[in-house]
Design a protein around this motif. Structure first.
Motif, PDB file in Angstrom:
ATOM      1  N   LEU A   1      -1.500   5.953  -3.069  1.00 57.05           N
ATOM      2  CA  LEU A   1      -1.761   6.783  -1.899  1.00 57.05           C
ATOM      3  C   LEU A   1      -0.770   7.947  -1.867  1.00 57.05           C
ATOM      4  O   LEU A   1       0.404   7.787  -2.179  1.00 57.05           O
TER       5      LEU A   1
ATOM      6  N   ARG B   1      -7.040   2.919   1.132  1.00 56.41           N
ATOM      7  CA  ARG B   1      -6.140   1.848   1.563  1.00 56.41           C
ATOM      8  C   ARG B   1      -6.883   0.521   1.722  1.00 56.41           C
ATOM      9  O   ARG B   1      -6.326  -0.553   1.472  1.00 56.41           O
TER      10      ARG B   1
ATOM     11  N   GLY C   1      -5.728  -0.867   6.504  1.00 54.71           N
ATOM     12  CA  GLY C   1      -6.854  -0.409   5.707  1.00 54.71           C
ATOM     13  C   GLY C   1      -8.031  -0.015   6.578  1.00 54.71           C
ATOM     14  O   GLY C   1      -9.052   0.454   6.078  1.00 54.71           O
TER      15      GLY C   1
ATOM     16  N   GLU D   1      -1.781  10.533   2.916  1.00 50.13           N
ATOM     17  CA  GLU D   1      -2.652   9.370   3.147  1.00 50.13           C
ATOM     18  C   GLU D   1      -1.886   8.222   3.781  1.00 50.13           C
ATOM     19  O   GLU D   1      -2.423   7.493   4.629  1.00 50.13           O
ATOM     20  N   ILE D   2      -0.640   8.071   3.399  1.00 49.15           N
ATOM     21  CA  ILE D   2       0.199   7.046   4.031  1.00 49.15           C
ATOM     22  C   ILE D   2       0.407   7.388   5.505  1.00 49.15           C
ATOM     23  O   ILE D   2       0.285   6.526   6.377  1.00 49.15           O
TER      24      ILE D   2
ATOM     25  N   PRO E   1       0.805  -1.237   0.000  1.00 45.80           N
ATOM     26  CA  PRO E   1       0.000   0.000   0.000  1.00 45.80           C
ATOM     27  C   PRO E   1       0.830   1.275   0.000  1.00 45.80           C
ATOM     28  O   PRO E   1       0.457   2.245  -0.674  1.00 45.80           O
ATOM     29  N   ARG E   2       1.948   1.278   0.724  1.00 43.92           N
ATOM     30  CA  ARG E   2       2.752   2.506   0.755  1.00 43.92           C
ATOM     31  C   ARG E   2       3.669   2.621  -0.462  1.00 43.92           C
ATOM     32  O   ARG E   2       4.191   3.704  -0.745  1.00 43.92           O
TER      33      ARG E   2
ATOM     34  N   THR F   1      -2.825   6.772   7.602  1.00 39.68           N
ATOM     35  CA  THR F   1      -3.173   5.365   7.809  1.00 39.68           C
ATOM     36  C   THR F   1      -2.125   4.586   8.590  1.00 39.68           C
ATOM     37  O   THR F   1      -2.435   3.511   9.116  1.00 39.68           O
TER      38      THR F   1
END
Length: 558
Positions: free
Chosen positions: A64, A101, A234, A68-69, A58-59, A72
Motif C-alpha cells: 500500500l 487492503r 480493509g 492508501e494507508i 497491511p501498513r 484506510t
C-alpha cells in the motif's frame, strides 16, 4: 489445497469431505485466486510465519502507498463521504485503497468469499465523473466502499446459505444493497460466514476466519468475515445479520461497533428468498457494522430515508432520528448487568464492566445501578428449540447432498435436537411462550427502573477456535427482540496467566459456568479486545442512539 489457490494464514485444518466435495471447494477457491494479481500477494514466507497479531501487516507489507494507508486508517465513512464530496479525495482513490487492503486482510485472516476490485473501480470512476460534471453527489454515501456478508444478494455475484450446494449467482441486488447503491455506495467484496449461518465462529467451505488481534482466536460469527475485515481496516462500513448474536459477537471479538436493530427495522427484502425455518419464531435483524458510532447512524439513516416500508410492508415505519434523538431527562438511568445468572463472564469482561460503571458514575449525567437478569435459562432453552423447528433435518439433508462434512460447531448446535419436526400446534405454543416471556420481561425491566442496560456481549473475549459454544449474552436479546449496540472498550486481554477470576467470584453456577472457567484457564487470549453491549426496549432504537450520544463522551466512543 491446490497450488492455484491464494495462500492464506491457517492455524487449524478444516474437516475434509469426499473427493467430489473437495474438488468443488478447490474450484471455487481457484476461481477466487485468479482475480488476485501478483502485486497484491503477500510473500509465502510471511504467510507461513505470520505473527499472532496481524493488524499492523497491511501498513508494513509494502503493498500500500502512504496515501492508501492514510485513506484506510485515518477516516471513518462519514469523514470519507465529506472528503469525496469536497473533492479532496476521489472515489477511485478510496475504492482502490480499500480493495487493496481488503485482499491483504484476506490473506491474513481468510475473511472474504468474493473480491471484485475491478468492478468497484469502474463504479468509482462513474461516481467521480458524475460529481465532476454535475457538481453534485449521487447520494449521501457517494464513493463509500461497503462490504457485505456473503448471504446478501449483490447483482452478478454469489451468495450462499452457508452450504456449498446452496450457492447462487444473484441477478439483482437485495433491497438494502439496492438502496445503498442508489445512495452512492461502492461494493467491492463479500465476507465469510459459518456453515448454516448459525455459529458464532465463521468457519465454512471458504475457510476459517481468524481474529486479527490473535489468530489463535475466533473473529466471531455469523458475520465474522465482516468483523475481521473491519478490524483490519480493509473496509470502512459493512452489513451483517443477527438472529442470535451474529452482528454483536463479531463486533465484540474484533473491537468494532455493531448495531442489531429491533426486527423489521432495516430493509431485508430478497435476503434468504426461500425463507429460514428459524424465523418461524425468531426474526433476524439486518444491521450495520463499522469503525464509529456515527457510521452506524449514517447507514441506518440512509437506508430508512428511502422509505423501504413502501415496498416491504413488514417493516415498521418509525422515522429515524438516531444520534439526533432528544435524550430522556437526565440523569439517564443505566442498569449494569454484571452476569446473566447462568454464566459469570471471564475476567476481562468483568473488568470492562467495572470500567464502564466507574466512568458513568464519575459524571452527573447518569444514574448507575445493578440490573438483575431475568429467566435466562428459560429464554435460551426456548430459543434453541425455536431455531431448529425441523429438528435439524434440513441441515443434514443439505450437507448430505454434496458430502460437505458437518463442522464441529454444527454438531454442537444440533446435539440436543432429536430430529423431530414440530407440528403446527407446537410452533403456535412456541409463539405463545415467546410472547408471554416478552411481556413478563417487560414488566421485570420496568420493575428495575432503568432506561438502558449495559451488559457483556459474550462470556469472554474472542474464544479459541472451535470453542464458540455460548451465545447467552446476545441471543437472549433476540428472544426479547430488543435493539442493541456493541461498542469497543479500551480493555485488552493480557498474557496467559496474568489475570484470574476475582477472589469474591461465586463458585461455578452450573456445568456451563464451570466449563467457561476451564476454557479461560486453558486458553491464551492475549491481545483480544473487549466490547460491551448496550440494550434498549423493543422499538426504542432511536432512544438507544440518543443515549449513546450522551454516553459517547463518558465511554470514549468514536
Amino acid at each position: 489445497m491446490s497450488l492455484n489457490t491464494l495462500p492464506v494464514v491457517q492455524v487449524m485444518e478444516l474437516p475434509s469431505g469426499p473427493p467430489e466435495y473437495e474438488a468443488s471447494r478447490r474450484t471455487l477457491l481457484e476461481e477466487f485466486a485468479t482475480k488476485v494479481p501478483e502485486e497484491l500477494r503477500l510473500s509465502p514466507d510471511l504467510i507461513e510465519n505470520a505473527p499472532r497479531n496481524v493488524t499492523d501487516i497491511p501498513r508494513q507489507c509494502g503493498l500500500l502507498s502512504p496515501d492508501e494507508i492514510d485513506i484506510t486508517e485515518k477516516y471513518d465513512a462519514t469523514a470519507l463521504a465529506a472528503l469525496i464530496r469536497e473533492k479532496k479525495l476521489t472515489s477511485v482513490a478510496v475504492a482502490t485503497a480499500f480493495a487493496k487492503r481488503a485482499i491483504i486482510a484476506h490473506q491474513l485472516t481468510s475473511c472474504l468469499t468474493e473480491w471484485f476490485m475491478d468492478e468497484a473501480i469502474e463504479r468509482a470512476k462513474y461516481l467521480d465523473e458524475y460529481l465532476q460534471s454535475t457538481g453534485k453527489t449521487v447520494g449521501p454515501l457517494h464513493g463509500i466502499p461497503i462490504s457485505v456478508k456473503d448471504v446478501f444478494p449483490v447483482a452478478g455475484h454469489w451468495s450462499s446459505l452457508g452450504f456449498l450446494v446452496a450457492r447462487f449467482k444473484d441477478k439483482e441486488d437485495c433491497q438494502i444493497v439496492s438502496i445503498l447503491r442508489n445512495a452512492g455506495a461502492v461494493f467491492f467484496c463479500k465476507t465469510n460466514q459459518p456453515q448454516a449461518i448459525m455459529h458464532i465462529e465463521s468457519t465454512s467451505f471458504y475457510g476459517r476466519t481468524l481474529n486479527p488481534y490473535n489468530t489463535g482466536l475466533s473473529s466471531g460469527g455469523s458475520t465474522g468475515g465482516e468483523g475481521a475485515l473491519l478490524a483490519m481496516r480493509g473496509s470502512v462500513l459493512g452489513l451483517g445479520t443477527d438472529i442470535g448474536g451474529s452482528i454483536r459477537v463479531p463486533s465484540s471479538f474484533c473491537g468494532i461497533y455493531g448495531f442489531k436493530p429491533t426486527s423489521y427495522t432495516l430493509p431485508r427484502k430478497d435476503i434468504l428468498p426461500m425463507g429460514a425455518l428459524a424465523e418461524l419464531s425468531i426474526l433476524a435483524s439486518i444491521g450495520p457494522m463499522g469503525t464509529s458510532l456515527r457510521d452506524l447512524d449514517l447507514l441506518t439513516s440512509v437506508a430508512l430515508s428511502y422509505k423501504p416500508h413502501l415496498s416491504d410492508p413488514r417493516l415498521i415505519p418509525i422515522p429515524w432520528t438516531g444520534l439526533n434523538t432528544a435524550p430522556k431527562p437526565l440523569p439517564l438511568k443505566i442498569g449494569i448487568m454484571m452476569n446473566d445468572g447462568l454464566i459469570i463472564p471471564q475476567p476481562p469482561v468483568t473488568r470492562a464492566l467495572n470500567w464502564a460503571a466507574e466512568k458513568l458514575k464519575a459524571t452527573n449525567a447518569f444514574s448507575v445501578k445493578s440490573f438483575e437478569p431475568y429467566e435466562v435459562a428459560t429464554a435460551l432453552k426456548n430459543m434453541h428449540l425455536a431455531l431448529w423447528p425441523d429438528g435439524g433435518k434440513g441441515v443434514r439433508e443439505v450437507l448430505a447432498a454434496s458430502g460437505e462434512p458437518m463442522l464441529p460447531l454444527t454438531q454442537w448446535e444440533l446435539k440436543d435436537i432429536d430430529g423431530a419436526e414440530l407440528k403446527p400446534m407446537e410452533i403456535l405454543q412456541q409463539h405463545v411462550a415467546r410472547d408471554n416471556f416478552r411481556s413478563d420481561f417487560a414488566r421485570h425491566w420496568e420493575s428495575q427502573d432503568v432506561d438502558f442496560i449495559i451488559c457483556p456481549a459474550s462470556v469472554g473475549p474472542a474464544c479459541e477456535h472451535e470453542t464458540a459454544f455460548y451465545w447467552n449474552y446476545t441471543c437472549f436479546w433476540n428472544y426479547a427482540d430488543c435493539p442493541g449496540v456493541v461498542f469497543p472498550t479500551p480493555i485488552r486481554t493480557g498474557a496467559k496467566g496474568t489475570e484470574g477470576y476475582a477472589a469474591d467470584t461465586p463458585s461455578p453456577l452450573n456445568e456451563q459456568d464451570k466449563h467457561v472457567r476451564k476454557l479461560w484457564e486453558e486458553g491464551d487470549f492475549e491481545g483480544a479486545p473487549i466490547g460491551l453491549q448496550i440494550v434498549a426496549r423493543k422499538h426504542h432504537d432511536n432512544d438507544l442512539f440518543g443515549a449513546l450520544q450522551k454516553l459517547q463522551y463518558a465511554l470514549e466512543l468514536q
